[in-house]
Scaffold this motif. Structure first.
Motif, PDB file in Angstrom:
ATOM      1  N   GLN A 132       0.878  -1.168   0.038  1.00 38.52           N
ATOM      2  CA  GLN A 132       0.061  -0.260   0.017  1.00 38.52           C
ATOM      3  C   GLN A 132       0.787   1.131   0.011  1.00 38.52           C
ATOM      4  O   GLN A 132       0.508   2.284  -0.558  1.00 38.52           O
ATOM      5  N   SER A 151       2.475   1.777  -3.422  1.00 35.72           N
ATOM      6  CA  SER A 151       1.547   2.212  -4.345  1.00 35.72           C
ATOM      7  C   SER A 151       1.444   3.704  -4.499  1.00 35.72           C
ATOM      8  O   SER A 151       0.931   4.309  -5.494  1.00 35.72           O
ATOM      9  N   ASP A 152       1.453   4.432  -3.482  1.00 38.42           N
ATOM     10  CA  ASP A 152       1.424   5.763  -3.117  1.00 38.42           C
ATOM     11  C   ASP A 152       2.681   6.479  -3.889  1.00 38.42           C
ATOM     12  O   ASP A 152       2.400   7.510  -4.725  1.00 38.42           O
ATOM     13  N   ASN A 179       4.079   4.892  -6.467  1.00 34.61           N
ATOM     14  CA  ASN A 179       3.619   4.669  -7.775  1.00 34.61           C
ATOM     15  C   ASN A 179       2.571   5.733  -8.397  1.00 34.61           C
ATOM     16  O   ASN A 179       2.663   5.992  -9.464  1.00 34.61           O
ATOM     17  N   GLY A 223      -4.435  -1.914 -13.464  1.00 34.37           N
ATOM     18  CA  GLY A 223      -4.611  -2.839 -12.182  1.00 34.37           C
ATOM     19  C   GLY A 223      -6.041  -3.232 -12.049  1.00 34.37           C
ATOM     20  O   GLY A 223      -6.791  -3.348 -13.006  1.00 34.37           O
ATOM     21  N   PRO A 240      -0.173  -3.926  -6.641  1.00 35.96           N
ATOM     22  CA  PRO A 240      -0.202  -2.547  -7.239  1.00 35.96           C
ATOM     23  C   PRO A 240       0.570  -2.742  -8.533  1.00 35.96           C
ATOM     24  O   PRO A 240       1.574  -3.238  -8.696  1.00 35.96           O
ATOM     25  N   LEU A 298       3.371  -1.677 -10.408  1.00 37.68           N
ATOM     26  CA  LEU A 298       4.266  -0.698 -10.146  1.00 37.68           C
ATOM     27  C   LEU A 298       4.910  -0.208 -11.268  1.00 37.68           C
ATOM     28  O   LEU A 298       5.416   0.988 -11.196  1.00 37.68           O
ATOM     29  N   ASP A 309      -3.594   6.646  -6.646  1.00 38.66           N
ATOM     30  CA  ASP A 309      -3.896   5.278  -6.546  1.00 38.66           C
ATOM     31  C   ASP A 309      -5.392   5.029  -6.086  1.00 38.66           C
ATOM     32  O   ASP A 309      -5.903   5.911  -5.526  1.00 38.66           O
ATOM     33  N   SER A 337      -7.306   3.561  -3.592  1.00 35.81           N
ATOM     34  CA  SER A 337      -7.304   2.960  -2.085  1.00 35.81           C
ATOM     35  C   SER A 337      -8.586   2.819  -1.348  1.00 35.81           C
ATOM     36  O   SER A 337      -8.852   2.012  -0.650  1.00 35.81           O
ATOM     37  N   PHE A 391      -5.390  -0.992  -4.998  1.00 37.99           N
ATOM     38  CA  PHE A 391      -4.235  -0.310  -5.247  1.00 37.99           C
ATOM     39  C   PHE A 391      -3.802  -0.154  -6.551  1.00 37.99           C
ATOM     40  O   PHE A 391      -2.826  -0.058  -6.962  1.00 37.99           O
ATOM     41  N   LEU A 439      -4.330   2.062 -10.469  1.00 36.54           N
ATOM     42  CA  LEU A 439      -4.030   3.696 -10.372  1.00 36.54           C
ATOM     43  C   LEU A 439      -5.225   4.249 -11.469  1.00 36.54           C
ATOM     44  O   LEU A 439      -5.784   3.424 -12.167  1.00 36.54           O
TER      45      LEU A 439
END
Length: 338
Positions: free
Chosen positions: A86, A89-90, A92, A178, A215, A217, A233, A235, A289, A291
């Motif tokens: 998680q 993911s941020d 990314n 994703g 995620p 990436l 992302d 979430s 997660f 995009l």
């Protein structure tokens, strides 16, 4: 009643996560060192460039249960995995690549050593399996607490420039990379009062999407290189996060139900078992997660992105999210204090 009296009577549960942020962010001075709070990660200017930074916490019985109502046991390995997933993911979501992390683990003294070691193996497994090859664990902290809590801070670099939430323009295309809804379906299964020993492989894959999210990436940097105008992302659910992006960019979004059906079809095993509408998980289920990005119409969108709509001008005071012309309430979704 004065504002001060009102504040004394209000609880964080009364105003929810966004309300809390609205109240406390103006009190925090980001100075002139980079990008402050408001996006998926902050950014700090350093000699020779910028470092993006993100932090997240997962807490027992708030973000996971050691044993779910379904009887499914949440493995220590998966908790370690998710604590990394998680957070990277941020990074990314800013178009960045994760490069370093520190992890703080708090737990009761009766947690077994084998649990702690499996947790660490989950961290290492996520770094390897998710393709975060440049991510190094720099250190962290151990502490005693009444429940298990993990706080992870990740640092990263944006080689193609960082992508923020506030750059979407009218005429841009809306796209996702994703999964959508898989983790939400998995959470519904975990919370269901059904014996998890009877789950088949298709159902278990959805449960794994909640416990061990993946995620995409490589997609964040690719989107940045392709000229994404805004990105974040997913979430807290597609609708809730789409609303955040729309408000930050002062635009509205029109989503295409037909484009989203492909994600709903993948959730049929859970929908059949729980007699639920899979589109609700696609729209409101969080923690995949993936995009959410917007691209200029002329951009060459990376092939792993699925176009699900377009960006519109905001005609009223408020940004709106519409699905096939019908306005939806995007305020519903995961909220830590809701």
């Amino acid at each position: 009643m004065t504002n001060q009296q009102t504040e004394k009577n209000l609880t964080v549960g009364d105003i929810g996560e966004q309300g809390i942020l609205n109240e406390i962010l103006p009190l925090l001075d980001a100075k002139d060192a980079g990008l402050g709070p408001g996006d998926d990660a902050g950014a700090l200017r350093v000699a020779g460039g910028e470092v993006v930074v993100s932090v997240d916490t997962i807490v027992q019985d708030q973000d996971f249960r050691l044993v779910w109502p379904s009887g499914h046991e949440h493995k220590a390995y998966d908790i370690g995995w998710k604590s990394i997933a998680q957070n990277v993911s941020d990074i990314n979501a800013m178009g960045g690549v994760p490069t370093g992390a520190v992890v703080s683990l708090s737990m009761p003294s009766d947690v077994t050593l084998s649990w702690a070691k499996e947790f660490a193996r989950g961290i290492a497994g996520a770094i390897t399996s998710l393709g975060a090859d440049r991510l190094a664990i720099l250190g962290g902290d151990l502490s005693r607490s009444s429940e298990i809590s993990v706080t992870t801070t990740v640092l990263g670099e944006c080689e193609h420039g960082k992508v923020l939430r506030n750059g979407a323009k009218s005429g841009d295309l809306v796209a996702v990379a994703g999964r959508l809804g898989s983790a939400g379906a998995g959470l519904a299964l975990l919370d269901a009062l059904q014996d998890s020993t009877s789950w088949n492989r298709a159902v278990l894959r959805l449960v794994e999407a909640q416990c061990k999210p993946v995620p995409p990436l490589e997609s964040g940097p690719r989107a940045a290189q392709a000229g994404a105008s805004a990105m974040m992302d997913i979430s807290d659910g597609l609708l809730r996060d789409a609303g955040r992006l729309a408000r930050a960019s002062r635009v509205s979004l029109e989503l295409d139900r037909q484009a989203l059906e492909v994600f709903a079809q993948r959730l049929e095993p859970a929908a059949t078992l729980l007699k639920a509408d899979p589109m609700e998980w696609v729209l409101r289920g969080g923690e995949d997660f993936g995009l959410l990005a917007t691209f200029p119409a002329e951009a060459e969108i990376p092939e792993e992105f699925t176009v699900i709509g377009k960006v519109l001008r905001t005609t009223g005071r408020r940004s709106t999210i519409r699905l096939d012309g019908k306005q939806l309430d995007y305020r519903n979704g995961f909220d830590h204090f809701g």
